[in-house]
Design a protein around this motif. Structure first.
Motif, PDB file in Angstrom:
ATOM      1  N   ILE A  27       0.833  -1.205   0.000  1.00 25.55           N
ATOM      2  CA  ILE A  27       0.000   0.000   0.000  1.00 25.55           C
ATOM      3  C   ILE A  27       0.867   1.253   0.000  1.00 25.55           C
ATOM      4  N   PHE A  28       1.926   1.250   0.808  1.00 23.53           N
ATOM      5  CA  PHE A  28       2.813   2.417   0.862  1.00 23.53           C
ATOM      6  C   PHE A  28       3.397   2.721  -0.515  1.00 23.53           C
ATOM      7  N   VAL A  29       3.924   1.703  -1.174  1.00 27.05           N
ATOM      8  CA  VAL A  29       4.549   1.911  -2.479  1.00 27.05           C
ATOM      9  C   VAL A  29       3.502   2.335  -3.512  1.00 27.05           C
ATOM     10  N   PHE A  30       2.327   1.726  -3.465  1.00 27.03           N
ATOM     11  CA  PHE A  30       1.248   2.069  -4.390  1.00 27.03           C
ATOM     12  C   PHE A  30       0.872   3.543  -4.239  1.00 27.03           C
ATOM     13  N   TYR A 272      -2.102   4.357   8.905  1.00 24.28           N
ATOM     14  CA  TYR A 272      -3.554   4.422   8.754  1.00 24.28           C
ATOM     15  C   TYR A 272      -3.961   5.451   7.705  1.00 24.28           C
ATOM     16  N   LEU A 273      -3.207   6.526   7.598  1.00 23.67           N
ATOM     17  CA  LEU A 273      -3.456   7.492   6.531  1.00 23.67           C
ATOM     18  C   LEU A 273      -3.289   6.842   5.169  1.00 23.67           C
ATOM     19  N   GLN A 274      -2.259   6.005   5.013  1.00 15.25           N
ATOM     20  CA  GLN A 274      -2.025   5.338   3.737  1.00 15.25           C
ATOM     21  C   GLN A 274      -3.145   4.357   3.423  1.00 15.25           C
ATOM     22  N   ILE A 275      -3.641   3.635   4.438  1.00 10.61           N
ATOM     23  CA  ILE A 275      -4.712   2.667   4.204  1.00 10.61           C
ATOM     24  C   ILE A 275      -5.982   3.374   3.758  1.00 10.61           C
ATOM     25  N   ILE A 276      -6.342   4.455   4.447  1.00  2.49           N
ATOM     26  CA  ILE A 276      -7.544   5.196   4.069  1.00  2.49           C
ATOM     27  C   ILE A 276      -7.397   5.778   2.662  1.00  2.49           C
ATOM     28  N   ARG A 281      -8.337   5.997  -3.407  1.00  2.00           N
ATOM     29  CA  ARG A 281      -7.728   5.954  -4.736  1.00  2.00           C
ATOM     30  C   ARG A 281      -8.327   4.845  -5.580  1.00  2.00           C
ATOM     31  N   TRP A 282      -8.453   3.665  -4.995  1.00  2.00           N
ATOM     32  CA  TRP A 282      -9.018   2.549  -5.743  1.00  2.00           C
ATOM     33  C   TRP A 282     -10.460   2.849  -6.127  1.00  2.00           C
ATOM     34  N   CYS A 283     -11.210   3.457  -5.208  1.00  2.00           N
ATOM     35  CA  CYS A 283     -12.596   3.813  -5.521  1.00  2.00           C
ATOM     36  C   CYS A 283     -12.643   4.815  -6.673  1.00  2.00           C
ATOM     37  N   ALA A 284     -11.764   5.818  -6.647  1.00  2.00           N
ATOM     38  CA  ALA A 284     -11.749   6.819  -7.710  1.00  2.00           C
ATOM     39  C   ALA A 284     -11.376   6.195  -9.049  1.00  2.00           C
ATOM     40  N   PHE A 285     -10.343   5.350  -9.053  1.00  2.00           N
ATOM     41  CA  PHE A 285      -9.958   4.684 -10.294  1.00  2.00           C
ATOM     42  C   PHE A 285     -11.095   3.810 -10.830  1.00  2.00           C
ATOM     43  N   LEU A 286     -11.679   3.013  -9.945  1.00  2.00           N
ATOM     44  CA  LEU A 286     -12.746   2.108 -10.374  1.00  2.00           C
ATOM     45  C   LEU A 286     -13.966   2.881 -10.867  1.00  2.00           C
ATOM     46  N   LEU A 287     -14.271   4.013 -10.219  1.00  2.00           N
ATOM     47  CA  LEU A 287     -15.402   4.830 -10.670  1.00  2.00           C
ATOM     48  C   LEU A 287     -15.153   5.383 -12.066  1.00  2.00           C
ATOM     49  N   SER A 411      -2.130  14.327  -0.377  1.00  2.00           N
ATOM     50  CA  SER A 411      -2.079  14.364   1.084  1.00  2.00           C
ATOM     51  C   SER A 411      -1.385  13.132   1.642  1.00  2.00           C
ATOM     52  N   ALA A 412      -1.556  11.999   0.990  1.00  2.00           N
ATOM     53  CA  ALA A 412      -0.891  10.774   1.457  1.00  2.00           C
ATOM     54  C   ALA A 412       0.584  10.767   1.103  1.00  2.00           C
ATOM     55  N   SER A 413       0.939  11.366  -0.041  1.00  2.00           N
ATOM     56  CA  SER A 413       2.337  11.371  -0.469  1.00  2.00           C
ATOM     57  C   SER A 413       3.155  12.435   0.250  1.00  2.00           C
ATOM     58  N   PHE A 414       2.520  13.514   0.681  1.00  2.00           N
ATOM     59  CA  PHE A 414       3.249  14.625   1.313  1.00  2.00           C
ATOM     60  C   PHE A 414       4.068  14.168   2.523  1.00  2.00           C
ATOM     61  N   PRO A 415       3.504  13.411   3.495  1.00  2.00           N
ATOM     62  CA  PRO A 415       4.326  13.000   4.642  1.00  2.00           C
ATOM     63  C   PRO A 415       5.521  12.142   4.249  1.00  2.00           C
TER      64      PRO A 415
END
Length: 543
Positions: A27-30, A272-276, A281-287, A411-415
């Motif tokens: 998940i982190f790498v993705f 937990y930020l990465q998991i959320i 992201r997956w929802c947006a791609f799939l949509l 927001s997930a990549s910034f940290p």
């Protein structure tokens, strides 16, 4: 694990205490790789042709994966060099202790003046034999090549490069990471501002272009320099005195206050930020993929892209060349993974899944829409705003969700980017072998502030990301993704061959071990830099 000296043992204990399983590493790498650049792929695919784009994106994925394996091999080599250094130190200490013991014993047992000299000469000979003895013969059961200790790119550059190489490395990574943090901060604040502030109705053809330009300029790195001045005058809402610039700055301050403190912690703290974020992201791609497929099934193919258009190659490379970038933060992400032997499989799976997502997103988009916007989410804006049926309201909700996709992504990549930059600044300025000896303020406050404040200051006073950031970021990015991994693995192999010999096997070696691969990737990087340069000047000339 065998002992590796006190510092190595402590590091191993600490890393074990703050580790995470394999799927978290995936998940982190993705999250790190998949950025907002994915939203520009359908547009450039349509211009360059579907077949040419397919070939290029697959080549970029393969070559980026090759350089990732170079980084992993260099990390394992750095661990091996550190272990060798610890063993040499311990061996010299043992020889020195034995020498003192023999001399003391000689003084007690005999009065022969040559006895001490002979004993000393024996210890010198033993030490010389130890130095000449292959390292695998000295400690045949010790594993040298591991990923137990985290070596940032800066630490590996310090270990393997000369002074000129280290200076060039830190120059590249500082430019790139500071540029990334500036872009992310401004992009998130502008996206939220544009989402919440009043804007023209997007459903009418006359106003759609203005909204298209407004949102596109949020992501266009060569936006006009007078954008900040215009937003200082325009009101965010008609019945309010807040300007668009003020609202932008409020969102920017809130974003930095919320995500800036992560720069003081480790990557594991963002789990937990990465998991959320990966769920969003997956929802947006799939949509987006599902909506495009629905249009293809119900209305048929409206887009008719050509198979190849060589004139679209510069723009294609400009948008895609960094679509698989994760090299700068790879050490921080891989070191906490518990099963180190699964690292190669994790990265291979990440690249396959991401490449599949990119292709599905772009290929469905170029055939489903007759006109593709530069920012793909703009194609999903509803056409009817006066329709209050459930379907129309659902489309509006999906539109808002997709509009927030870049916010979730950045927001997930910034940290992760901030933590990587902080670690490299620490390596540049402090002695990381005794990092705990520095006071708390230096380690946990000063360097995180040095990481976050410069990008915040830049984006606070100007929301326009000038072409200079794009120019320097492009070349520094090419160096980090292609040239630095080549140099690291080349010098790492030479160093380990000199210190350890050829009898110690690196279990984390790259499958692409032939020196011809290094030459091939180097030539590829030069070609990419040339095409990115061409695309940059074409954008400037057409602006």
């Amino acid at each position: 694990m065998p002992e590796r000296g006190s510092s190595g043992s402590n590091a191993g204990v600490n890393s074990q205490a703050a580790s995470y399983p394999t799927w978290i590493g995936f998940i982190f790498v993705f999250n790190l790789i998949v950025g907002t650049g994915a939203l520009t792929l359908p547009g450039v695919f349509a211009k360059a042709g579907w077949l040419l784009s397919l070939i290029v994106i697959l080549l970029l994925a393969v070559i980026s994966y090759i350089t990732v394996t170079f980084i992993i091999e260099a990390m394992a080599s750095a661990n091996a060099v550190k272990t060798w250094q610890n063993l040499q130190f311990d061996s010299r200490e043992d020889v020195r202790g034995n020498s003192l013991a023999v001399e003391s014993e000689t003084d007690v047992e005999t009065d022969d003046p040559t006895a001490a000299l002979l004993s000393h000469q024996q210890q010198v000979d033993a030490s010389a034999r130890l130095e000449r003895m292959p390292i695998y013969a000295q400690h045949s059961t010790l594993q040298y090549y591991t990923l137990d200790e985290k070596f940032e790119l800066g630490e590996m550059a310090t270990l393997f490069f000369n002074d000129v190489g280290r200076v060039l490395f830190y120059l590249c990574i500082s430019i790139y990471l500071y540029g990334d943090l500036s872009i992310y901060s401004a992009a998130v604040a502008k996206s939220l501002r544009d989402l919440f502030c009043d804007h023209p109705n997007a459903t009418t053809p006359s106003n759609y272009t203005s909204l298209d330009f407004e949102l596109e300029s949020s992501w266009n790195l060569s936006a006009a320099n007078n954008e900040t001045d215009e937003d200082a005058i325009k009101l965010c809402w008609q019945n309010n005195t807040l300007s668009r610039l003020t609202v932008y700055r409020l969102f920017l301050v809130g974003f930095i206050c919320l995500f800036g403190p992560f720069a003081a912690f480790s990557v594991q703290k963002t789990k937990y930020l990465q998991i959320i974020t990966v769920i969003f992201r997956w929802c947006a791609f799939l949509l987006m993929i599902s909506l495009a497929l629905k249009l293809l099934i119900t209305d048929g193919a409206k887009g008719h892209p050509v198979s190849m258009n060589i004139y679209g190659i510069p723009a294609l490379f400009g948008a895609c060349v960094y679509s698989f970038m994760c090299h700068h933060s790879l050490p921080s992400l891989l070191a906490p993974i518990r099963d180190k032997m699964a690292v190669g499989r994790i990265l291979c799976a990440d690249y396959l899944v991401i490449c599949l997502f990119y292709l599905l997103l772009a290929m469905t988009g170029i055939f489903a829409f007759d006109r593709l916007e530069d920012l793909y989410t703009l194609n999903f804006i509803p056409d009817q705003t006066d329709d209050h049926s459930f379907a129309a309201e659902l489309l509006v909700g999906i539109d808002y969700f997709l509009a927030l996709f870049p916010v979730f992504t950045l927001s997930a990549s910034f940290p992760i980017i901030a933590i990587t930059l902080r670690n490299n600044l620490l390596t540049l300025c402090l002695d990381t072998s005794r990092i705990e000896s520095y006071n708390y303020f230096v380690r946990r406050i000063l360097f995180p502030m040095l990481t976050v404040i410069p990008p915040f200051a830049i984006t606070y006073f100007t929301e326009s990301l000038t072409s200079l950031v794009a120019f320097t970021g492009s070349y520094a990015g090419a160096a980090i993704q292609y040239i630095i991994p080549i140099a690291l693995v080349y010098y790492a192999r030479n160093t380990c061959r000199e210190l350890l010999g050829s009898g110690v096997v690196n279990d984390f070696h790259s499958p692409f071990r032939s020196p011809y691969w290094l030459v091939f990737v180097l030539l590829w990087s030069l070609g990419c830099i040339s095409l990115v340069t061409l695309n940059f000047f074409l954008d400037v000339s057409s602006a």
